[in-house]
Design a protein around this motif. Structure first.
Motif, short mmCIF file in Angstrom:
data_model
loop_
_atom_site.label_atom_id
_atom_site.label_comp_id
_atom_site.label_asym_id
_atom_site.label_seq_id
_atom_site.Cartn_x
_atom_site.Cartn_y
_atom_site.Cartn_z
N THR A 142 51.27 10.91 16.11
CA THR A 142 51.02 9.82 17.05
C THR A 142 52.19 8.85 17.11
O THR A 142 52.18 7.92 17.93
CB THR A 142 49.76 9.03 16.66
OG1 THR A 142 49.98 8.36 15.41
CG2 THR A 142 48.56 9.96 16.52
N LEU A 143 53.18 9.04 16.26
CA LEU A 143 54.35 8.16 16.27
C LEU A 143 55.26 8.51 17.43
O LEU A 143 55.52 9.68 17.69
CB LEU A 143 55.14 8.28 14.96
CG LEU A 143 54.46 7.77 13.68
CD1 LEU A 143 55.33 8.08 12.49
CD2 LEU A 143 54.20 6.28 13.79
N ALA A 144 55.76 7.50 18.11
CA ALA A 144 56.62 7.74 19.25
C ALA A 144 57.93 8.41 18.86
O ALA A 144 58.61 8.98 19.70
CB ALA A 144 56.90 6.43 19.98
N ASP A 145 58.30 8.34 17.59
CA ASP A 145 59.53 8.99 17.14
C ASP A 145 59.25 10.17 16.22
O ASP A 145 60.18 10.79 15.70
CB ASP A 145 60.43 8.00 16.41
CG ASP A 145 59.90 7.64 15.03
OD1 ASP A 145 58.68 7.37 14.94
OD2 ASP A 145 60.66 7.67 14.06
N GLY A 146 57.96 10.52 16.00
CA GLY A 146 57.63 11.65 15.17
C GLY A 146 58.10 11.54 13.74
O GLY A 146 58.27 12.54 13.05
N ASN A 147 58.32 10.32 13.26
CA ASN A 147 58.83 10.02 11.92
C ASN A 147 60.27 10.46 11.73
O ASN A 147 60.70 10.81 10.63
CB ASN A 147 57.96 10.64 10.81
CG ASN A 147 58.22 9.99 9.46
OD1 ASN A 147 58.59 8.82 9.38
ND2 ASN A 147 58.07 10.74 8.39
N LEU A 148 61.04 10.41 12.81
CA LEU A 148 62.48 10.63 12.68
C LEU A 148 63.16 9.40 12.09
O LEU A 148 64.17 9.51 11.40
CB LEU A 148 63.09 10.97 14.05
CG LEU A 148 62.66 12.30 14.67
CD1 LEU A 148 63.31 12.48 16.03
CD2 LEU A 148 62.99 13.46 13.75
N VAL A 149 62.60 8.20 12.37
CA VAL A 149 63.18 6.97 11.83
C VAL A 149 62.15 6.02 11.24
O VAL A 149 62.50 5.10 10.50
CB VAL A 149 64.00 6.21 12.91
CG1 VAL A 149 65.15 7.05 13.41
CG2 VAL A 149 63.12 5.78 14.08
N THR A 150 60.87 6.24 11.53
CA THR A 150 59.83 5.29 11.14
C THR A 150 59.82 4.97 9.65
O THR A 150 59.73 3.82 9.24
CB THR A 150 58.45 5.83 11.55
OG1 THR A 150 58.33 5.74 12.96
CG2 THR A 150 57.33 5.00 10.93
N GLY A 151 59.90 5.98 8.80
CA GLY A 151 59.75 5.76 7.37
C GLY A 151 60.99 5.24 6.69
O GLY A 151 61.00 5.10 5.46
N GLY A 152 62.05 4.95 7.43
CA GLY A 152 63.30 4.52 6.81
C GLY A 152 64.09 5.70 6.27
O GLY A 152 65.14 5.52 5.66
N ALA A 153 63.58 6.91 6.49
CA ALA A 153 64.27 8.14 6.12
C ALA A 153 63.75 9.24 7.02
O ALA A 153 62.55 9.35 7.26
CB ALA A 153 64.01 8.50 4.66
N THR A 154 64.65 10.06 7.55
CA THR A 154 64.20 11.21 8.32
C THR A 154 63.64 12.24 7.34
O THR A 154 64.30 12.63 6.39
CB THR A 154 65.36 11.83 9.12
OG1 THR A 154 65.90 10.84 10.00
CG2 THR A 154 64.89 13.01 9.94
N ASP A 155 62.39 12.63 7.54
CA ASP A 155 61.76 13.63 6.70
C ASP A 155 62.71 14.83 6.57
O ASP A 155 63.08 15.44 7.58
CB ASP A 155 60.45 14.05 7.35
CG ASP A 155 59.67 15.09 6.56
OD1 ASP A 155 60.26 15.76 5.70
OD2 ASP A 155 58.46 15.22 6.82
N PRO A 156 63.15 15.20 5.35
CA PRO A 156 64.08 16.32 5.20
C PRO A 156 63.57 17.62 5.83
O PRO A 156 64.37 18.44 6.30
CB PRO A 156 64.22 16.46 3.68
CG PRO A 156 64.00 15.07 3.17
CD PRO A 156 62.90 14.53 4.06
N LEU A 157 62.26 17.82 5.81
CA LEU A 157 61.68 18.99 6.45
C LEU A 157 61.96 18.99 7.95
O LEU A 157 62.37 19.99 8.54
CB LEU A 157 60.18 19.04 6.20
CG LEU A 157 59.74 19.31 4.76
CD1 LEU A 157 58.33 18.80 4.53
CD2 LEU A 157 59.84 20.79 4.44
N ILE A 158 61.76 17.83 8.57
CA ILE A 158 61.99 17.71 10.01
C ILE A 158 63.49 17.74 10.33
O ILE A 158 63.92 18.29 11.34
CB ILE A 158 61.33 16.43 10.56
CG1 ILE A 158 59.81 16.54 10.43
CG2 ILE A 158 61.72 16.18 12.01
CD1 ILE A 158 59.05 15.33 10.94
N ALA A 159 64.29 17.16 9.44
CA ALA A 159 65.75 17.17 9.64
C ALA A 159 66.26 18.60 9.75
O ALA A 159 67.13 18.92 10.57
CB ALA A 159 66.44 16.43 8.50
N ALA A 160 65.71 19.49 8.90
CA ALA A 160 66.11 20.90 8.96
C ALA A 160 65.54 21.58 10.19
O ALA A 160 66.23 22.37 10.86
CB ALA A 160 65.64 21.61 7.69
#
Length: 277
Positions: A142-160
């Motif tokens: 539901t996040l507009a950025d899909g947690n690319l920046v929300t958590g203060g870190a891009t989820d390494p799983l999503i980064a890959a």
């Protein structure tokens, strides 16, 4: 030449984007299974190698991770750092995210513990009225950025997973990352295409990001070892949220095979009250 694209977050962005640390920081400061070959210098082969990085990590199993998210807005630049581990087979991870000191130089922010699982982000020491012994759960789909920046870190799983849609890839050359010989690739990825190509567990968050950003193109630099494993990746996001904010998000992976244990909080330990922005 890499062109920086502006992205505008829509929908619930004002409520949830940057929930874990980015808003606090700005306010306070105000694949090839065997890796690359001699042929990876060709654009087509280079793209194939980079797109296979997520699968190579899944075959490896787990790794330690360090993250750094540098933001620049209105002449202010801050960096949020994280450290932890990721299980690429089970699609779970844990990070301890360190917020920068406040404008007076006082380190007033407690580290935020983040648990990363498909479709959700759990945060402890979130602050903003949340009891110290409670967790906050955020549905990343539901996040507009899909947690690319929300958590203060891009989820390494999503980064890959983002690299599955790598395009315009060029082979830069050999270098070293933390003493390991790696091949450096540069290109762009497309969030929407990555969502289609991503593993089922990661698809929802990337699909949300594809809808939330007005433009999907994200420049990247990726560093892969001889086994095709991602050792380092840097994505550059630019979006509009009360002004233009440039974000450079770097993920460093090392210690492959190190066991990673993620224990999700019980439902009684999850805060259900209102969270301040």
């Amino acid at each position: 030449m890499v062109v920086h694209q502006h992205k505008r977050l829509r929908g619930r962005a004002a409520e949830v984007v940057l929930a874990a640390g980015v808003t606090l920081a700005v306010t306070a400061t105000s694949g090839c299974a065997g890796g690359g070959t001699s042929d990876d210098r060709s654009p087509a082969e280079a793209a194939s190698v980079v797109r296979g990085a997520a699968d190579a990590l899944a075959r490896t199993g787990s790794a330690r991770a360090r993250t750094a998210m540098e933001m620049a807005t209105g002449g202010t630049r801050v960096t949020i750092r994280g450290e932890g581990g990721v299980d690429f087979k089970r699609r779970m991870g844990q990070l301890l995210v360190l917020l920068p000191a406040d404008v007076k130089g006082e380190d007033e922010h407690r580290p935020i513990t983040e648990l990363l699982v498909p479709g959700a982000l759990y945060m402890k020491n979130r602050g903003a009225g949340v009891p110290a012994d409670k967790w906050v759960r955020v549905d990343t789909t539901t996040l507009a950025d899909g947690n690319l920046v929300t958590g203060g870190a891009t989820d390494p799983l999503i980064a890959a997973e983002l690299l599955r849609a790598a395009q315009e890839v060029t082979y830069v050359g050999e270098t070293e990352v933390a003493g390991t010989k790696v091949r450096h690739y540069r290109g762009t990825t497309d969030i929407g295409r990555a969502a289609v190509s991503a593993s089922a567990e990661m698809r929802g968050a990337l699909a949300a990001a594809a809808k939330g950003f007005s433009k999907d193109t994200v420049p990247f630099d990726a560093y892969l070892d001889e086994e095709g494993r991602l050792r380092k990746v840097r994505h550059r996001f630019t979006y509009v949220n009360n002004g233009v904010i440039d974000v450079s998000s770097t993920t460093l992976l090392y210690g492959f095979g190190t066991p990673v244990t993620v224990v999700l909080p019980a439902s009684r330990d999850i805060y259900a009250g209102k969270i301040a922005d």
